[in-house]
Motif scaffolding. Structure first.
Motif, mmCIF file in Angstrom:
data_model
loop_
_atom_site.group_PDB
_atom_site.id
_atom_site.type_symbol
_atom_site.label_atom_id
_atom_site.label_comp_id
_atom_site.label_asym_id
_atom_site.label_seq_id
_atom_site.Cartn_x
_atom_site.Cartn_y
_atom_site.Cartn_z
ATOM 1 N N PHE A 1 11.599 -22.248 37.029
ATOM 2 C CA PHE A 1 12.871 -21.565 37.272
ATOM 3 C C PHE A 1 13.892 -22.519 37.897
ATOM 4 C CE2 PHE A 1 15.687 -18.954 39.908
ATOM 5 C CZ PHE A 1 16.188 -18.109 38.933
ATOM 6 N N ASP A 2 13.477 -23.288 38.885
ATOM 7 C CA ASP A 2 14.386 -24.240 39.530
ATOM 8 C C ASP A 2 14.882 -25.300 38.554
ATOM 9 O OD1 ASP A 2 14.149 -22.884 41.887
ATOM 10 O OD2 ASP A 2 12.674 -24.265 42.759
ATOM 11 N N ARG A 3 13.992 -25.754 37.699
ATOM 12 C CA ARG A 3 14.382 -26.756 36.699
ATOM 13 C C ARG A 3 15.393 -26.170 35.721
ATOM 14 N NH1 ARG A 3 9.500 -29.587 34.319
ATOM 15 N NH2 ARG A 3 9.514 -30.426 36.416
ATOM 16 N N ALA A 4 15.184 -24.928 35.311
ATOM 17 C CA ALA A 4 16.122 -24.277 34.389
ATOM 18 C C ALA A 4 17.487 -24.088 35.049
ATOM 19 C CB ALA A 4 15.564 -22.933 33.931
ATOM 20 N N VAL A 5 17.493 -23.693 36.319
ATOM 21 C CA VAL A 5 18.755 -23.534 37.038
ATOM 22 C C VAL A 5 19.459 -24.883 37.167
ATOM 23 C CG1 VAL A 5 19.746 -22.984 39.299
ATOM 24 C CG2 VAL A 5 18.078 -21.463 38.272
ATOM 25 N N ARG A 6 18.698 -25.918 37.498
ATOM 26 C CA ARG A 6 19.294 -27.252 37.649
ATOM 27 C C ARG A 6 19.911 -27.732 36.345
ATOM 28 N NH1 ARG A 6 15.255 -31.383 38.593
ATOM 29 N NH2 ARG A 6 16.120 -32.724 37.018
ATOM 30 N N TRP A 7 19.190 -27.561 35.224
ATOM 31 C CA TRP A 7 19.729 -27.970 33.940
ATOM 32 C C TRP A 7 20.949 -27.135 33.547
ATOM 33 C CZ3 TRP A 7 19.213 -32.320 31.478
ATOM 34 C CH2 TRP A 7 18.121 -33.113 31.733
ATOM 35 N N GLY A 8 20.936 -25.863 33.900
ATOM 36 C CA GLY A 8 22.104 -25.024 33.640
ATOM 37 C C GLY A 8 23.321 -25.480 34.436
ATOM 38 N N GLN A 9 23.103 -25.871 35.690
ATOM 39 C CA GLN A 9 24.215 -26.374 36.497
ATOM 40 C C GLN A 9 24.709 -27.722 35.988
ATOM 41 O OE1 GLN A 9 22.779 -26.261 40.528
ATOM 42 N NE2 GLN A 9 23.335 -24.117 40.781
ATOM 43 N N ILE A 10 23.801 -28.556 35.508
ATOM 44 C CA ILE A 10 24.220 -29.835 34.922
ATOM 45 C C ILE A 10 25.067 -29.584 33.682
ATOM 46 C CG2 ILE A 10 23.393 -31.899 33.727
ATOM 47 C CD1 ILE A 10 21.036 -31.935 35.704
ATOM 48 N N ALA A 11 24.627 -28.660 32.834
ATOM 49 C CA ALA A 11 25.385 -28.346 31.613
ATOM 50 C C ALA A 11 26.759 -27.773 31.961
ATOM 51 C CB ALA A 11 24.601 -27.370 30.748
ATOM 52 N N ALA A 12 26.811 -26.888 32.962
ATOM 53 C CA ALA A 12 28.100 -26.330 33.376
ATOM 54 C C ALA A 12 29.000 -27.426 33.958
ATOM 55 C CB ALA A 12 27.883 -25.226 34.405
ATOM 56 N N GLY A 13 28.419 -28.345 34.720
ATOM 57 C CA GLY A 13 29.188 -29.448 35.289
ATOM 58 C C GLY A 13 29.757 -30.367 34.219
ATOM 59 N N VAL A 14 28.943 -30.675 33.216
ATOM 60 C CA VAL A 14 29.430 -31.508 32.110
ATOM 61 C C VAL A 14 30.533 -30.776 31.358
ATOM 62 C CG1 VAL A 14 28.770 -32.518 29.888
ATOM 63 C CG2 VAL A 14 27.311 -32.855 31.872
ATOM 64 N N GLY A 15 30.358 -29.484 31.152
ATOM 65 C CA GLY A 15 31.402 -28.698 30.482
ATOM 66 C C GLY A 15 32.701 -28.686 31.269
ATOM 67 N N LEU A 16 32.606 -28.493 32.574
ATOM 68 C CA LEU A 16 33.818 -28.523 33.412
ATOM 69 C C LEU A 16 34.466 -29.902 33.405
ATOM 70 C CD1 LEU A 16 32.840 -26.403 36.536
ATOM 71 C CD2 LEU A 16 34.663 -25.946 34.908
ATOM 72 N N PHE A 17 33.649 -30.942 33.463
ATOM 73 C CA PHE A 17 34.191 -32.294 33.447
ATOM 74 C C PHE A 17 34.936 -32.571 32.145
ATOM 75 C CE2 PHE A 17 33.811 -36.920 32.888
ATOM 76 C CZ PHE A 17 34.450 -37.329 34.048
ATOM 77 N N LEU A 18 34.346 -32.184 31.028
ATOM 78 C CA LEU A 18 35.009 -32.377 29.736
ATOM 79 C C LEU A 18 36.262 -31.504 29.609
ATOM 80 C CD1 LEU A 18 31.902 -32.624 27.391
ATOM 81 C CD2 LEU A 18 33.362 -34.485 28.232
ATOM 82 N N ALA A 19 36.212 -30.293 30.158
ATOM 83 C CA ALA A 19 37.403 -29.433 30.139
ATOM 84 C C ALA A 19 38.512 -30.052 30.977
ATOM 85 C CB ALA A 19 37.057 -28.041 30.661
#
Length: 132
Positions: free
Chosen positions: A17-35
Motif C-alpha cells: 500500500f505504501d509503495r502504491a501511494v508513493r508511486w501515485g504521488q510521484i506520478a502526480a508530482g511529474v504531472g504537476l511539474f509538466l503542467a
C-alpha cells in the motif's frame, strides 16, 4: 507483562500500500511539474508555483530524484539554489522571484535598458529619504 506487539484488529499490507501511494504521488508530482512547464509561457508567474509543487512531490517520494537533484546541485549551484529556497518549510517567495526576475532581465536586456535594477535603486533612495 508482555513485550510483544499489541493486538491490532485490522492490518493492511503496509509495504504494498505504501509503495502504491508513493508511486501515485510521484506520478502526480511529474504531472504537476509538466503542467507547470506547459503553462509557463502564459502571462503571469503561474507556471513556477505549479512546477515547484510537482518538483517537491517528486523529491519527497523518489530517492532517485533526490540523488539527481543533489548531483545537479553540485554541478550547477546557481541554477538549483532558487529551487532549494522554494522547497524549504517556510519559503521566501518574493525574494526568490525578484532575484530570478533580475537574472532573466540580465540575460535578455542590455545594461542600459534594464528597468528592474533601476527601479530597485530608486525605491531604496525613496525609502531612505522617508526614513530621515
Amino acid at each position: 507483562m508482555s513485550f510483544s506487539e499489541p493486538y491490532v484488529r485490522f492490518r493492511r499490507s503496509a509495504p504494498v500500500f505504501d509503495r502504491a501511494v508513493r508511486w501515485g504521488q510521484i506520478a502526480a508530482g511529474v504531472g504537476l511539474f509538466l503542467a507547470g512547464i506547459a503553462i509557463a509561457p502564459l502571462p503571469g508567474p503561474l507556471g513556477v508555483p505549479v512546477s515547484m509543487l510537482g518538483l517537491a512531490m517528486v523529491l519527497k517520494n523518489s530517492y532517485w530524484a533526490k540523488r539527481q537533484f543533489i548531483r545537479a546541485q553540485h554541478k550547477r549551484p546557481k541554477f538549483v539554489y532558487p529551487f532549494r529556497r522554494l522547497l524549504r518549510k517556510n519559503p521566501e517567495f518574493a525574494p526568490v522571484f525578484w532575484q530570478q526576475a533580475l537574472r532573466a532581465e540580465k540575460l535578455v536586456l542590455k545594461r542600459t535598458s534594464r528597468v528592474l535594477s533601476r527601479l530597485r535603486k530608486s525605491a531604496r533612495r525613496q525609502i531612505r529619504k522617508m526614513s530621515r
